[in-house]
Scaffold this motif. Sequence first.
Motif, PDB file in Angstrom:
ATOM      1  N   ARG A   1       1.130  -1.318   0.016  1.00  0.00           N
ATOM      2  CA  ARG A   1      -0.250   0.028  -0.120  1.00  0.00           C
ATOM      3  C   ARG A   1       0.714   1.647   0.029  1.00  0.00           C
ATOM      4  NH1 ARG A   1      -2.682  -3.415   3.582  1.00  0.00           N
ATOM      5  NH2 ARG A   1      -2.864  -1.768   5.979  1.00  0.00           N
ATOM      6  N   LEU A   2       2.010   1.314   0.728  1.00  0.00           N
ATOM      7  CA  LEU A   2       2.769   2.585   1.014  1.00  0.00           C
ATOM      8  C   LEU A   2       3.457   2.470  -0.069  1.00  0.00           C
ATOM      9  CD1 LEU A   2       4.952   1.314   4.241  1.00  0.00           C
ATOM     10  CD2 LEU A   2       3.456   3.959   3.564  1.00  0.00           C
ATOM     11  N   LEU A   3       3.469   1.169  -1.361  1.00  0.00           N
ATOM     12  CA  LEU A   3       5.070   1.524  -2.965  1.00  0.00           C
ATOM     13  C   LEU A   3       3.463   1.965  -3.562  1.00  0.00           C
ATOM     14  CD1 LEU A   3       6.456  -2.247  -2.845  1.00  0.00           C
ATOM     15  CD2 LEU A   3       7.186   0.719  -2.547  1.00  0.00           C
ATOM     16  N   ARG A   4       2.485   2.034  -3.164  1.00  0.00           N
ATOM     17  CA  ARG A   4       1.369   2.343  -4.079  1.00  0.00           C
ATOM     18  C   ARG A   4       1.155   4.014  -4.755  1.00  0.00           C
ATOM     19  NH1 ARG A   4      -3.367  -1.182  -2.593  1.00  0.00           N
ATOM     20  NH2 ARG A   4      -2.422  -3.371  -3.326  1.00  0.00           N
ATOM     21  N   ARG A   5       1.896   4.511  -3.078  1.00  0.00           N
ATOM     22  CA  ARG A   5       1.930   6.431  -3.473  1.00  0.00           C
ATOM     23  C   ARG A   5       3.361   7.026  -3.612  1.00  0.00           C
ATOM     24  NH1 ARG A   5      -1.357   4.880   1.227  1.00  0.00           N
ATOM     25  NH2 ARG A   5       0.402   5.599   2.659  1.00  0.00           N
ATOM     26  N   SER A   6       4.234   5.473  -3.807  1.00  0.00           N
ATOM     27  CA  SER A   6       6.068   6.249  -3.784  1.00  0.00           C
ATOM     28  C   SER A   6       6.329   6.833  -4.988  1.00  0.00           C
ATOM     29  CB  SER A   6       6.611   4.785  -3.735  1.00  0.00           C
ATOM     30  OG  SER A   6       7.902   4.833  -4.312  1.00  0.00           O
ATOM     31  N   ASP A   7       6.904   7.638  -5.049  1.00  0.00           N
ATOM     32  CA  ASP A   7       7.672   8.068  -5.855  1.00  0.00           C
ATOM     33  C   ASP A   7       9.338   7.718  -6.084  1.00  0.00           C
ATOM     34  OD1 ASP A   7       9.203   9.206  -4.232  1.00  0.00           O
ATOM     35  OD2 ASP A   7       9.118  11.434  -4.371  1.00  0.00           O
TER      36      ASP A   7
ATOM     37  N   VAL B   1      12.822  -3.117  -1.989  1.00  0.00           N
ATOM     38  CA  VAL B   1      12.197  -2.755  -2.804  1.00  0.00           C
ATOM     39  C   VAL B   1      13.456  -3.119  -4.238  1.00  0.00           C
ATOM     40  CG1 VAL B   1      11.611  -0.664  -4.733  1.00  0.00           C
ATOM     41  CG2 VAL B   1      11.124  -0.891  -2.171  1.00  0.00           C
ATOM     42  N   ALA B   2      14.573  -2.986  -4.106  1.00  0.00           N
ATOM     43  CA  ALA B   2      15.886  -3.701  -5.006  1.00  0.00           C
ATOM     44  C   ALA B   2      15.070  -4.739  -5.210  1.00  0.00           C
ATOM     45  CB  ALA B   2      17.196  -2.613  -4.588  1.00  0.00           C
ATOM     46  N   LEU B   3      15.034  -5.341  -4.168  1.00  0.00           N
ATOM     47  CA  LEU B   3      14.874  -7.053  -4.736  1.00  0.00           C
ATOM     48  C   LEU B   3      13.821  -7.116  -5.194  1.00  0.00           C
ATOM     49  CD1 LEU B   3      16.023 -10.044  -3.672  1.00  0.00           C
ATOM     50  CD2 LEU B   3      14.692 -10.235  -1.921  1.00  0.00           C
ATOM     51  N   ALA B   4      12.423  -7.061  -4.935  1.00  0.00           N
ATOM     52  CA  ALA B   4      11.278  -7.328  -5.693  1.00  0.00           C
ATOM     53  C   ALA B   4      11.319  -6.747  -6.967  1.00  0.00           C
ATOM     54  CB  ALA B   4      10.111  -6.389  -4.436  1.00  0.00           C
TER      55      ALA B   4
ATOM     56  N   ALA C   1      12.924  -9.278  -8.797  1.00  0.00           N
ATOM     57  CA  ALA C   1      12.220 -10.162  -9.066  1.00  0.00           C
ATOM     58  C   ALA C   1      11.573 -10.173 -10.385  1.00  0.00           C
ATOM     59  CB  ALA C   1      12.079 -10.509  -7.997  1.00  0.00           C
ATOM     60  N   ARG C   2      10.798  -8.747 -10.508  1.00  0.00           N
ATOM     61  CA  ARG C   2       9.755  -8.721 -11.041  1.00  0.00           C
ATOM     62  C   ARG C   2      10.878  -8.981 -12.351  1.00  0.00           C
ATOM     63  NH1 ARG C   2       4.876  -5.685 -10.960  1.00  0.00           N
ATOM     64  NH2 ARG C   2       5.114  -6.492  -9.139  1.00  0.00           N
ATOM     65  N   GLN C   3      11.681  -8.452 -13.016  1.00  0.00           N
ATOM     66  CA  GLN C   3      11.747  -8.303 -14.414  1.00  0.00           C
ATOM     67  C   GLN C   3      12.364  -9.398 -14.833  1.00  0.00           C
ATOM     68  OE1 GLN C   3      10.585  -5.933 -15.214  1.00  0.00           O
ATOM     69  NE2 GLN C   3      12.519  -4.183 -15.874  1.00  0.00           N
ATOM     70  N   LEU C   4      13.344  -9.925 -13.834  1.00  0.00           N
ATOM     71  CA  LEU C   4      13.596 -11.557 -13.722  1.00  0.00           C
ATOM     72  C   LEU C   4      12.855 -12.690 -14.247  1.00  0.00           C
ATOM     73  CD1 LEU C   4      17.104 -11.712 -11.235  1.00  0.00           C
ATOM     74  CD2 LEU C   4      16.765 -11.431 -13.621  1.00  0.00           C
TER      75      LEU C   4
ATOM     76  N   ARG D   1       6.098   1.520  -7.211  1.00  0.00           N
ATOM     77  CA  ARG D   1       5.038   1.846  -7.240  1.00  0.00           C
ATOM     78  C   ARG D   1       3.711   0.738  -7.721  1.00  0.00           C
ATOM     79  NH1 ARG D   1       5.129   6.399 -10.769  1.00  0.00           N
ATOM     80  NH2 ARG D   1       3.916   6.204 -12.570  1.00  0.00           N
ATOM     81  N   ASP D   2       5.053  -0.046  -8.922  1.00  0.00           N
ATOM     82  CA  ASP D   2       4.444  -1.213  -9.853  1.00  0.00           C
ATOM     83  C   ASP D   2       4.397  -1.811  -9.115  1.00  0.00           C
ATOM     84  OD1 ASP D   2       3.689   1.121 -12.158  1.00  0.00           O
ATOM     85  OD2 ASP D   2       5.002  -0.194 -13.267  1.00  0.00           O
ATOM     86  N   LEU D   3       5.205  -1.968  -7.873  1.00  0.00           N
ATOM     87  CA  LEU D   3       5.841  -3.612  -6.972  1.00  0.00           C
ATOM     88  C   LEU D   3       4.233  -3.534  -6.159  1.00  0.00           C
ATOM     89  CD1 LEU D   3       8.945  -3.145  -7.027  1.00  0.00           C
ATOM     90  CD2 LEU D   3       8.676  -4.164  -8.480  1.00  0.00           C
ATOM     91  N   GLY D   4       3.179  -2.212  -5.926  1.00  0.00           N
ATOM     92  CA  GLY D   4       2.725  -2.256  -4.558  1.00  0.00           C
ATOM     93  C   GLY D   4       1.155  -3.373  -5.583  1.00  0.00           C
ATOM     94  N   HIS D   5       1.422  -3.423  -7.073  1.00  0.00           N
ATOM     95  CA  HIS D   5       0.513  -4.186  -7.686  1.00  0.00           C
ATOM     96  C   HIS D   5       0.695  -6.010  -7.580  1.00  0.00           C
ATOM     97  CE1 HIS D   5      -2.729  -0.986  -7.851  1.00  0.00           C
ATOM     98  NE2 HIS D   5      -1.004  -0.283  -7.803  1.00  0.00           N
ATOM     99  N   PRO D   6      -0.092  -6.696  -7.562  1.00  0.00           N
ATOM    100  CA  PRO D   6       0.424  -8.769  -8.570  1.00  0.00           C
ATOM    101  C   PRO D   6       1.425  -8.110  -9.574  1.00  0.00           C
ATOM    102  CG  PRO D   6      -1.268  -8.262  -7.456  1.00  0.00           C
ATOM    103  CD  PRO D   6      -1.150  -6.582  -7.246  1.00  0.00           C
TER     104      PRO D   6
END
Length: 248
Positions: free
Chosen positions: A83-89, A175-178, A181-184, A241-246
């Motif tokens: 939820r915090l990430l969805r508002r992140s810059d 955030v770096a790890l997530a 992982a998303r890109q890999l 913020r994209d990491l705040g969503h599946p």
Amino acid sequence: MPIRLPALSSDPTAPFPPARTARVDPDGLLAMGGDLSPARLINAYRHGIFPWYSHGQPILWWCPDPRTVFDTGQVRLSSKFRRLLRRSDWTVTADTAFAEVIRQCAATPREGQDGTWITPEMIAAYDTLHRLGHAHSVEVFDGDDRLVGGLYGVAIGRMFFGESMYSAASGGSKVALAGLARQLSAWGWPLMDAKVENDHLLSLGAQLWPREAFLAQVENLTRLDAPAGPWTARFGRLPARDLGHPPP
């Protein structure tokens, strides 16, 4: 009683001792000596082996059992953090600040550790691997373009071997790890090596694999075609913020 270990030869491409001969205590200690040349390091990672030693020690090589591993599609962030990430810059990039990331990792105090294993010799060795396109960093920048976290590691084939990560602001390393992982996962890279377990990694979804199973996957994944080189353009700029969503 002194620990007796196999000593590596001067040939950086010579085989390492079999992983099954690694010591149980300390877990995974396999060999000593050699050097940190690119050929030696790539040879080691292809076999699931990594260097880890402190200043004043000889180079020590490890292959622990079990091995801490992330499924790139299963990194776990808490609902509150998402939820915090969805508002992140914040923004996640790759290979834009390798030297700064590895030096920040070296300077970050670690609970239960006195000093760092990321010695000047290690920094120089991984800087060289980075210039050759085998070592990569992932950076997290805030809205003012300040580096707030990151990680670095080694990629061979379609296998990523994580080395270290740090946060300069709360959640930076997560955030770096997530983001990595998303890109890999999108690239078809199924695993990330995290080496040795700790509570933080386990809370993010890390799994403990028997060494034999891990090494079998490493053998397969490091053989797959994936050219070496910078990831900057391929990775792009991933909004945190994209990491705040599946993932899609």
